[in-house]
Motif scaffolding. Sequence first.
Motif, PDB file in Angstrom:
ATOM      1  N   ASN A  21      49.798   2.592  24.654  1.00 12.26           N
ATOM      2  CA  ASN A  21      49.280   3.022  25.948  1.00 12.26           C
ATOM      3  C   ASN A  21      47.766   2.882  26.072  1.00 12.26           C
ATOM      4  N   VAL A  28      41.387  10.108  26.471  1.00 11.77           N
ATOM      5  CA  VAL A  28      42.729  10.665  26.645  1.00 11.77           C
ATOM      6  C   VAL A  28      42.632  12.090  27.189  1.00 11.77           C
ATOM      7  N   ALA A  32      42.857  13.551  31.499  1.00  7.08           N
ATOM      8  CA  ALA A  32      43.721  14.684  31.831  1.00  7.08           C
ATOM      9  C   ALA A  32      42.928  15.801  32.497  1.00  7.08           C
ATOM     10  N   TYR A 208      52.859  13.304  22.029  1.00  6.04           N
ATOM     11  CA  TYR A 208      51.865  12.253  21.778  1.00  6.04           C
ATOM     12  C   TYR A 208      52.486  10.909  21.420  1.00  6.04           C
ATOM     13  N   GLY A 212      51.995  10.095  25.066  1.00  6.93           N
ATOM     14  CA  GLY A 212      50.595   9.703  24.932  1.00  6.93           C
ATOM     15  C   GLY A 212      49.575  10.803  25.100  1.00  6.93           C
ATOM     16  N   GLY A 213      49.974  12.074  24.925  1.00  3.75           N
ATOM     17  CA  GLY A 213      49.004  13.158  24.952  1.00  3.75           C
ATOM     18  C   GLY A 213      48.178  13.208  23.677  1.00  3.75           C
ATOM     19  N   SER A 249      46.772  18.107  28.450  1.00  2.00           N
ATOM     20  CA  SER A 249      47.019  16.674  28.283  1.00  2.00           C
ATOM     21  C   SER A 249      48.514  16.397  28.190  1.00  2.00           C
ATOM     22  N   TYR A 252      49.889  16.574  31.782  1.00  2.00           N
ATOM     23  CA  TYR A 252      49.399  15.456  32.597  1.00  2.00           C
ATOM     24  C   TYR A 252      50.128  14.160  32.253  1.00  2.00           C
ATOM     25  N   TYR A 253      50.192  13.827  30.956  1.00  2.00           N
ATOM     26  CA  TYR A 253      50.795  12.554  30.575  1.00  2.00           C
ATOM     27  C   TYR A 253      52.316  12.581  30.668  1.00  2.00           C
ATOM     28  N   LEU A 256      52.817  11.618  34.156  1.00  2.00           N
ATOM     29  CA  LEU A 256      52.390  10.230  34.365  1.00  2.00           C
ATOM     30  C   LEU A 256      53.394   9.232  33.806  1.00  2.00           C
ATOM     31  N   ARG A 257      53.962   9.528  32.631  1.00  2.00           N
ATOM     32  CA  ARG A 257      54.712   8.503  31.915  1.00  2.00           C
ATOM     33  C   ARG A 257      56.231   8.673  31.943  1.00  2.00           C
ATOM     34  N   ASP A 339      52.003   1.394  28.380  1.00  2.00           N
ATOM     35  CA  ASP A 339      51.324   0.914  29.585  1.00  2.00           C
ATOM     36  C   ASP A 339      50.725  -0.481  29.437  1.00  2.00           C
TER      37      ASP A 339
END
Length: 365
Positions: A21, A28, A32, A208, A212-213, A249, A252-253, A256-257, A339
């Motif tokens: 990502n 990162v 966030a 993570y 991807g956090g 984070s 947020y991710y 997003l993902r 991504d």
Amino acid sequence: MNQALTLGDTFAKAQYRTSGNGPRNVSVLLDALQHADGAAPSDMYGRGEMIGNFERKLADMLGMESAVFFPSGTMAQQIALRIWSDRKASRAVAYHPLCHLEIHEQDGLKELHHLEPVLLADPDRLITLSDVKAMPDNIACLLLELPQREIGGQLPEYAELEAISAYCRGRGIALHLDGARLFEILPHYGKTAAEVCALFDSVYISFYKGIGGIAGAMLLGDADLSEQAKIWKRRHGGDLISLYPYILSSDYYLELRLPQMARYYEEARELAALYNACEGIRTQPEVPVSNMFHLHIEATADKAAGVIAHVQAETGVALAAYLKAVGSSSCSTEISIGDLYREVPKEKLREAIAMLEKGLAAAQA
């Protein structure tokens, strides 16, 4: 020149990357935080609206009664197995020989909790219902990892998973899910997270991996398991005064993902097909069942590293950052689509893979 260093250097300098990502740097967190309320109170020693709301959100999403946020999955899973062991009054737990707890945690499960793992199946294949039926009678908890990362991210058929779940419940064996990549397998199964988690008594997820956090994990189960997990989290030193950078984070991710997981899955299948069309290259699984797979090359790690480094330098397409020897004449690496894959021009990608095939053939001549 050191080939491994050359491989890493060319990977880092390449304009395009087929995996991941993006860099794991301070951005990162900064990205966030742009969407966070700076006046919101932080969590304090595992309490507060911020952590409580996030735990409730994940419990609802996964269809579980309760959830506890942890700074690490290592901590969460050791604690989960300890709780099941205490409930069942048995120190015996079962999992795959290449389970994270067995090969990456310095025997923490054994040294800290004095649990006694029983290893099921051969290292190069998945646990089957037959393996589960052959377990000793004193097993307190069976851990299944979906997907099984160390063998390329393989998955059992969903019917097999359902059968294992039914067998364990019929015999009072707790079934725990190592779901570090749970969201990544949902497109293949065609199931919701709640449908998969309904087969398990407790679940761990990571924030993570594909999400991807920064870091962080969630342990989910019934309310009593969560209360016991909070006590054990304090004993492990996991109750930091505040965990909000990880929580913010992660949230947020996640938002997003999660909508991108189906795309990552299809792109992994696309890339694997390109590799499998080449001589001397194959993927495991041949057709990926998540966004990740292992790339196997029929050449020594040194030879393959030199070829890949040249390809990356010439084309600007990063194919691999490292290689691991597999036997005396082959090597492998892990690919995890995120991504960045969609940013690679298709013609550049095909050029790079064609150059890789040609270079490997020349190196082996």
